[in-house]
Design an enzyme around this catalytic site. Sequence first.
Site, PDB file in Angstrom:
ATOM      1  N   GLU A  59       0.811 -26.497  -9.990  1.00 52.69           N
ATOM      2  CA  GLU A  59       0.650 -27.808 -10.640  1.00 52.69           C
ATOM      3  C   GLU A  59      -0.077 -28.791  -9.725  1.00 52.69           C
ATOM      4  O   GLU A  59      -1.005 -29.496 -10.156  1.00 52.69           O
ATOM      5  CB  GLU A  59       2.021 -28.402 -11.012  1.00 52.69           C
ATOM      6  CG  GLU A  59       2.829 -27.552 -11.972  1.00 52.69           C
ATOM      7  CD  GLU A  59       3.716 -26.541 -11.252  1.00 52.69           C
ATOM      8  OE1 GLU A  59       3.259 -25.946 -10.245  1.00 52.69           O
ATOM      9  OE2 GLU A  59       4.853 -26.337 -11.686  1.00 52.69           O
ATOM     10  N   CYS A  82       8.834 -27.246 -10.401  1.00 50.83           N
ATOM     11  CA  CYS A  82       9.992 -27.319  -9.510  1.00 50.83           C
ATOM     12  C   CYS A  82      10.517 -28.742  -9.405  1.00 50.83           C
ATOM     13  O   CYS A  82       9.820 -29.722  -9.679  1.00 50.83           O
ATOM     14  CB  CYS A  82       9.652 -26.741  -8.149  1.00 50.83           C
ATOM     15  SG  CYS A  82       8.413 -27.673  -7.246  1.00 50.83           S
ATOM     16  N   ALA A 169       1.039  18.124  -5.335  1.00 48.12           N
ATOM     17  CA  ALA A 169       0.217  18.650  -4.246  1.00 48.12           C
ATOM     18  C   ALA A 169       0.405  20.156  -4.197  1.00 48.12           C
ATOM     19  O   ALA A 169       1.352  20.692  -4.781  1.00 48.12           O
ATOM     20  CB  ALA A 169       0.637  18.042  -2.911  1.00 48.12           C
ATOM     21  N   THR A 203       5.127  11.399   3.283  1.00 45.21           N
ATOM     22  CA  THR A 203       3.784  11.184   2.742  1.00 45.21           C
ATOM     23  C   THR A 203       2.796  10.894   3.865  1.00 45.21           C
ATOM     24  O   THR A 203       1.656  11.360   3.840  1.00 45.21           O
ATOM     25  CB  THR A 203       3.805  10.010   1.735  1.00 45.21           C
ATOM     26  OG1 THR A 203       4.686  10.366   0.675  1.00 45.21           O
ATOM     27  CG2 THR A 203       2.438   9.713   1.178  1.00 45.21           C
ATOM     28  N   ASP A 207      -0.315  13.248   4.417  1.00 50.75           N
ATOM     29  CA  ASP A 207      -1.589  12.700   3.909  1.00 50.75           C
ATOM     30  C   ASP A 207      -2.320  11.786   4.895  1.00 50.75           C
ATOM     31  O   ASP A 207      -3.496  11.517   4.699  1.00 50.75           O
ATOM     32  CB  ASP A 207      -1.351  11.858   2.649  1.00 50.75           C
ATOM     33  CG  ASP A 207      -0.959  12.706   1.456  1.00 50.75           C
ATOM     34  OD1 ASP A 207      -0.894  13.937   1.616  1.00 50.75           O
ATOM     35  OD2 ASP A 207      -0.731  12.132   0.385  1.00 50.75           O
ATOM     36  N   SER A 230      13.685   7.162   8.422  1.00 56.32           N
ATOM     37  CA  SER A 230      15.025   7.035   9.017  1.00 56.32           C
ATOM     38  C   SER A 230      15.030   7.285  10.527  1.00 56.32           C
ATOM     39  O   SER A 230      15.654   6.556  11.277  1.00 56.32           O
ATOM     40  CB  SER A 230      15.998   7.993   8.325  1.00 56.32           C
ATOM     41  OG  SER A 230      15.512   9.308   8.414  1.00 56.32           O
ATOM     42  N   GLU A 303       3.882   4.728  -3.867  1.00 53.11           N
ATOM     43  CA  GLU A 303       3.113   5.919  -4.213  1.00 53.11           C
ATOM     44  C   GLU A 303       3.675   7.068  -3.407  1.00 53.11           C
ATOM     45  O   GLU A 303       3.005   8.049  -3.159  1.00 53.11           O
ATOM     46  CB  GLU A 303       1.645   5.736  -3.832  1.00 53.11           C
ATOM     47  CG  GLU A 303       0.951   4.639  -4.569  1.00 53.11           C
ATOM     48  CD  GLU A 303      -0.507   4.538  -4.146  1.00 53.11           C
ATOM     49  OE1 GLU A 303      -1.206   5.562  -4.155  1.00 53.11           O
ATOM     50  OE2 GLU A 303      -0.941   3.428  -3.809  1.00 53.11           O
TER      51      GLU A 303
HETATM   52  C1  AOF Z   1       6.289 -24.526  -9.112  1.00 54.63           C
HETATM   53  N1  AOF Z   1       4.972 -24.194  -9.026  1.00 54.63           N
HETATM   54  O1  AOF Z   1       3.315 -22.906  -8.275  1.00 54.63           O
HETATM   55  C2  AOF Z   1       5.509 -22.269  -7.745  1.00 54.63           C
HETATM   56  C3  AOF Z   1       6.891 -22.595  -7.898  1.00 54.63           C
HETATM   57  O2  AOF Z   1       9.529 -23.152  -0.871  1.00 54.63           O
HETATM   58  P1  AOF Z   1       8.864 -24.006  -1.898  1.00 54.63           P
HETATM   59  O3  AOF Z   1       9.188 -25.477  -1.745  1.00 54.63           O
HETATM   60  O4  AOF Z   1       7.386 -23.763  -2.007  1.00 54.63           O
HETATM   61  O5  AOF Z   1       9.501 -23.619  -3.314  1.00 54.63           O
HETATM   62  C4  AOF Z   1       9.521 -22.305  -3.724  1.00 54.63           C
HETATM   63  C5  AOF Z   1      10.167 -22.220  -5.101  1.00 54.63           C
HETATM   64  O6  AOF Z   1       9.394 -22.982  -6.028  1.00 54.63           O
HETATM   65  C6  AOF Z   1      10.192 -20.800  -5.643  1.00 54.63           C
HETATM   66  O7  AOF Z   1      11.367 -20.134  -5.298  1.00 54.63           O
HETATM   67  C7  AOF Z   1      10.125 -21.053  -7.129  1.00 54.63           C
HETATM   68  O8  AOF Z   1      11.395 -21.404  -7.625  1.00 54.63           O
HETATM   69  C8  AOF Z   1       9.229 -22.255  -7.237  1.00 54.63           C
HETATM   70  N2  AOF Z   1       7.829 -21.817  -7.342  1.00 54.63           N
HETATM   71  N3  AOF Z   1       7.223 -23.696  -8.604  1.00 54.63           N
HETATM   72  O9  AOF Z   1       6.637 -25.578  -9.650  1.00 54.63           O
HETATM   73  C9  AOF Z   1       4.542 -23.130  -8.356  1.00 54.63           C
HETATM   74  N4  AOF Z   1       5.091 -21.197  -7.028  1.00 54.63           N
HETATM   75 ZN    ZN Z   2       6.365 -26.860  -7.567  1.00 55.97          ZN
END
Ligand code: AOF
Ligand code: ZN
Length: 365
Positions: A59, A82, A169, A203, A207, A230, A303
Amino acid sequence: MADRVFSAADRQFMDHALRLGRRGLGLTWPNPSVGCVLVKDDVIVGRGLTQPGGRPHGETTAIAHAGGSAKGATAYVTLEPCSHYGKTAPCSDALARAGVSRVVCAVGDPDPRVRGRGFTMLRAYGIAVDVGLREHEAALDHRGHFSRIRLGRPFVQLKMAMSSDGFVAVKGGARTQISGPRAHDQVHLMRAMADAIMVGVGTVLSDDPMLNCRLPGMERRSPIRVVIDSRLRLPLASRLVRTAGDIPTWVLGTVGAAPEAERALRAAGCEVMLVRRMEDGSVDVAAALRLLAVRGITRVMTEGGPTLARTLIDADLADEIWLTRSPDPLGDGVPALAGPLPARYRPVESRHAGRDHVEIFLREP
Ligand code: AOF
Ligand code: ZN
């Protein structure tokens, strides 16, 4: 409900935001990749997606792109904006400050710091909020984030290539080219969209793979390479260890198994992490996945050979399975899967990739 609230234009702009968000898959961990489109009078005035490493968020990126034009605009966002103070102010605040008048959102964010508070905050600012447009599609795109938050482990995608008669394989484990160039490109695209790629040490021993993304121009999107090992048998001369300085390489061993190898691998540039040992001496893969989630990994693809595949399926830790079948038989060799897939895997897609045939199965929730 959804049909009454959302117009055809709403759907178009949300689809655009989803496409934007998908571009960041594999780059934004530990955060989800969120797409955002700002629209005024049917014109796109700003676009953004979560930046590599997870910040700035989608945003704020779109708002910066729009400048003054964001005032009075509608924001189409693929995840709930957020509401928490992290390194920066919440996106809900930023949208209000920019003067956005309506927010159309695909799906809520289950992160306990957000979980509905983003919507509450936006409405408190007097912004119209409509939720649920393309919810299913968005939930699929955010599977890594949702799995990490809800289950404490990454979303796990398992890919296997086999001959028409079901072998991965030839016997003896020599590297065998099974699938053709189209299927190969598809796998490299999957690698680019994964945060980490995980294989068993077997793997690597047979490979000596690179496990990077080799699509032209996308080399920098190579995922973190994770080896389940491990007893820390990963050879110092392997291509993984020799390139560990360029592409992060994490080796997951068991506690106290091989202290000298541990030191040598660390000195060679690998990160060594130790988890609980199962009774048979192998790595506890559930614990390994929890550790990856703690480190921020949201999407893992694997994979890695029939043993790791079987372990993940038996422990119910494989969310999506891609089976690529070539038209040619091998006659004999190492079987891909001992027995059929459990019934909880539902076929969701079947497509051709050159001469190969790809089937995708999803685990029932
Ligand atoms: C949004 N827009 O593009 C993303 C969101 O550690 P911070 O402050 O960057 O927050 C991470 C949290 O924000 C993440 O766990 C998720 O809940 C949200 N991600 N939110 O508004 C975004 N990437
Ligand atoms: Zn955000």
